[in-house]
Motif scaffolding. Structure first.
Motif, PDB file in Angstrom:
ATOM      1  N   ASP A 157       1.031  -0.933   0.074  1.00  0.00           N
ATOM      2  CA  ASP A 157      -0.075   0.260  -0.133  1.00  0.00           C
ATOM      3  C   ASP A 157       0.903   1.298   0.219  1.00  0.00           C
ATOM      4  OD1 ASP A 157       0.989   0.212   2.407  1.00  0.00           O
ATOM      5  OD2 ASP A 157      -1.086   0.024   3.499  1.00  0.00           O
ATOM      6  N   GLY A 158       0.313   2.446   0.082  1.00  0.00           N
ATOM      7  CA  GLY A 158       1.113   3.710  -0.074  1.00  0.00           C
ATOM      8  C   GLY A 158       2.309   3.655   1.379  1.00  0.00           C
ATOM      9  N   ILE A 263     -11.802   8.371   1.991  1.00  0.00           N
ATOM     10  CA  ILE A 263     -10.281   8.667   2.527  1.00  0.00           C
ATOM     11  C   ILE A 263      -9.667   7.365   3.023  1.00  0.00           C
ATOM     12  CG2 ILE A 263      -9.388   9.952   4.284  1.00  0.00           C
ATOM     13  CD1 ILE A 263     -10.873  11.762   2.529  1.00  0.00           C
ATOM     14  N   PRO A 264      -8.685   7.107   2.335  1.00  0.00           N
ATOM     15  CA  PRO A 264      -7.954   6.135   3.006  1.00  0.00           C
ATOM     16  C   PRO A 264      -7.359   6.079   4.185  1.00  0.00           C
ATOM     17  CG  PRO A 264      -7.037   6.596   0.616  1.00  0.00           C
ATOM     18  CD  PRO A 264      -8.126   7.525   1.238  1.00  0.00           C
ATOM     19  N   ASP A 266      -4.600   4.606   7.295  1.00  0.00           N
ATOM     20  CA  ASP A 266      -3.228   3.645   7.458  1.00  0.00           C
ATOM     21  C   ASP A 266      -3.792   3.041   8.881  1.00  0.00           C
ATOM     22  OD1 ASP A 266      -1.178   2.293   7.847  1.00  0.00           O
ATOM     23  OD2 ASP A 266       0.074   4.171   8.221  1.00  0.00           O
ATOM     24  N   SER A 281      -3.901  -0.689   4.831  1.00  0.00           N
ATOM     25  CA  SER A 281      -4.762   0.352   4.701  1.00  0.00           C
ATOM     26  C   SER A 281      -6.317   0.047   4.357  1.00  0.00           C
ATOM     27  CB  SER A 281      -4.219   0.982   3.387  1.00  0.00           C
ATOM     28  OG  SER A 281      -4.430   0.004   2.230  1.00  0.00           O
ATOM     29  N   MET A 283     -10.455   2.101   4.647  1.00  0.00           N
ATOM     30  CA  MET A 283     -11.033   3.281   3.800  1.00  0.00           C
ATOM     31  C   MET A 283     -12.315   3.769   4.830  1.00  0.00           C
ATOM     32  SD  MET A 283     -10.630   4.687   0.576  1.00  0.00           S
ATOM     33  CE  MET A 283     -10.431   3.040  -0.401  1.00  0.00           C
ATOM     34  N   SER A 351      -6.550  10.724  -1.098  1.00  0.00           N
ATOM     35  CA  SER A 351      -5.328  10.159  -0.350  1.00  0.00           C
ATOM     36  C   SER A 351      -4.398  11.302   0.144  1.00  0.00           C
ATOM     37  CB  SER A 351      -4.587   9.233  -1.511  1.00  0.00           C
ATOM     38  OG  SER A 351      -3.451   8.635  -0.594  1.00  0.00           O
ATOM     39  N   ASN A 352      -4.220  11.365   1.247  1.00  0.00           N
ATOM     40  CA  ASN A 352      -3.631  12.366   2.024  1.00  0.00           C
ATOM     41  C   ASN A 352      -2.202  11.725   2.490  1.00  0.00           C
ATOM     42  OD1 ASN A 352      -2.553  14.863   3.059  1.00  0.00           O
ATOM     43  ND2 ASN A 352      -3.788  14.578   4.896  1.00  0.00           N
ATOM     44  N   ILE A 353      -1.288  11.985   1.668  1.00  0.00           N
ATOM     45  CA  ILE A 353       0.199  11.448   2.046  1.00  0.00           C
ATOM     46  C   ILE A 353       0.773  12.170   3.141  1.00  0.00           C
ATOM     47  CG2 ILE A 353       2.439  10.958   1.039  1.00  0.00           C
ATOM     48  CD1 ILE A 353       0.935  10.149  -1.744  1.00  0.00           C
ATOM     49  N   ILE A 383      -4.420  12.947  -5.020  1.00  0.00           N
ATOM     50  CA  ILE A 383      -3.366  12.677  -3.802  1.00  0.00           C
ATOM     51  C   ILE A 383      -2.732  13.951  -3.517  1.00  0.00           C
ATOM     52  CG2 ILE A 383      -1.346  11.597  -3.808  1.00  0.00           C
ATOM     53  CD1 ILE A 383      -1.757   9.759  -6.129  1.00  0.00           C
TER      54      ILE A 383
END
Length: 423
Positions: A157-158, A263-264, A266, A281, A283, A351-353, A383
């Motif tokens: 995942d991210g 919204i993903p 973690d 991850s 959602m 997706s808020n990195i 993103i």
């Protein structure tokens, strides 16, 4: 109610250095693996692709990069997973090949769209025979270069991708590696983190209204998606909420329907200290009405996180793993028959990195100062991230949603709303 981390950890297998993985494929992993499995759908395999841009010289050789990959793969078994078995008997074993290294010269690509980045997906990845991960090191003009991590989403995942990237640069700098300390799955973590709702909380019997497309009904016959990277200026507060509201306002230019924002989340937040490249991850879905502002979005998102909605998992979902991958893909994916008529699961996804650490993603011979990523196709997908104090958004739209000038109008509205504070 929020979850107590100590209670979650007590229900999980002990976090310990993990060298090997041998366990069933989880339902979310099975779903990611199904994307692109049918010859009748329009999607390819679901990838996670992160791109680092920066100053590059000849210091780091192919042998240096290969050595770093081998060291990282040795202590992170999720980077050498191999799919074994079929249907509900499918398992992961970490005896697959390590990540592949590709070295390229004279690459011209500005990281602002998929145009010019086709070389990234030119070589196949395979869940069964491997490799499932590759690192691409590409030289550009004027002393610049790219370091690209590409993997199949079924295994990374991210946040797992970032863990792999940080590990690679630790190896290049000669620093100790963190490795992975969990061989269990995302569903194992969800089950450990689940908490019963308060007994006096009323159970709603009303069915939630469906999601609608961001820019109105699909139109046109052009297949595919387009994404764009935009610079938003200096880091500012509430930018996630402001982006959510701006996209909500775009949706309400086309209808008055309730907006569904994915919204993903973690899942590692439920197990402090967990280090792994694999999928952890989930959602949550924030619902917004016309006129709702940033504060409403933040309150609703916070309420969802405090109640642990991202760990909701019902055992009936395990039945999905008894559908052949190609059947599941054909059931859920875009095809020539349904790409104009299928219904979305959410109006858009963000997706808020967060902030990327340019120092941690650099080594002598490569100094990272730029980032890009490929958003998932099929719907409106944003993103959000920051690099060296500057905010960026990468925004994807299917062409049937950007037709008739809607894509350009959407981008212009986002620029107007999100860049207003600094001119």
């Amino acid at each position: 109610m929020p979850y107590e981390a100590t209670e979650v950890l007590s229900r999980l297998p002990k976090l310990a250095h993990a060298v090997e993985i041998n366990r069933p494929v989880s339902t979310p992993e099975y779903y990611h693996a199904s994307v692109g499995a049918s010859a009748h759908t329009l999607e390819g395999p679901r990838n996670v692709i992160f791109v680092l841009g920066g100053r590059m010289d000849d210091t780091l050789t192919r042998a240096d990069w290969q050595r770093a990959i081998d060291q990282v793969a040795a202590v992170n078994p999720g980077l050498r997973l191999r799919w074994e078995g079929r249907l509900g008997f499918s398992r992961w074993r970490s005896d697959g090949p390590p990540p592949r290294l590709r070295m390229l010269d004279h690459v011209e690509w500005d990281l602002n769209s998929q145009e010019g980045g086709e070389f990234i997906t030119a070589e196949p990845l395979s869940l069964t025979t491997g490799p499932t991960v590759e690192l691409i090191v590409a030289r550009q003009a004027n002393g610049r270069g790219l370091v690209i991590l590409r993997t199949l989403h079924a295994i990374v995942d991210g946040m797992g991708g970032f863990h792999a990237m940080y590990e690679i640069f630790r190896a290049l700098r000669g620093e100790p590696l963190l490795g992975s300390n969990a061989a269990f799955s995302d569903v194992d973590l969800m089950r450990a983190a689940q908490s019963k709702a308060p007994q006096d909380e009323p159970k709603s019997t009303e069915k939630a209204p469906p999601a609608y497309w961001l820019t109105g009904e699909p139109a046109g016959e052009v297949l595919g998606d387009d994404w764009t990277r935009m610079k938003l200026g200096p880091v500012r507060k509430q930018l996630l909420a402001r982006l959510a509201v701006a996209l909500t306002e775009i949706a309400h230019q086309h209808s008055d329907h309730e907006v569904v924002i994915a919204i993903p989340v973690d899942l590692r937040r439920h197990a402090p200290g967990l280090k792994s490249t694999i999928n952890f991850s989930s959602m949550v879905h924030v619902r917004m009405q016309k006129g709702d502002g940033p504060e409403v979005f933040q309150q609703r998102l916070q309420a969802l996180l405090e109640s642990g909605k991202e760990v909701a998992y019902h055992p009936v979902l395990n039945l999905v793993r008894w559908l052949p991958l190609a059947w599941l893909d054909r059931l859920l994916g875009r095809s020539l028959k349904n790409y104009q008529t299928r219904k979305p699961l959410e109006t858009f996804l963000i997706s808020n990195i967060g902030r990327l650490d340019t120092v941690a993603m650099s080594a002598y011979g490569f100094q990272m100062d730029e980032f890009s990523a490929f958003p998932q196709p099929g719907n409106a997908f944003a993103i959000l991230y920051s690099v060296e104090g500057e905010m960026y958004v990468i925004f994807n739209l299917p062409r049937v949603l950007s037709s008739q000038g809607r894509g350009e109008a959407c981008l212009n509205y986002l620029k107007t709303q999100l860049m207003a504070e600094h001119g």
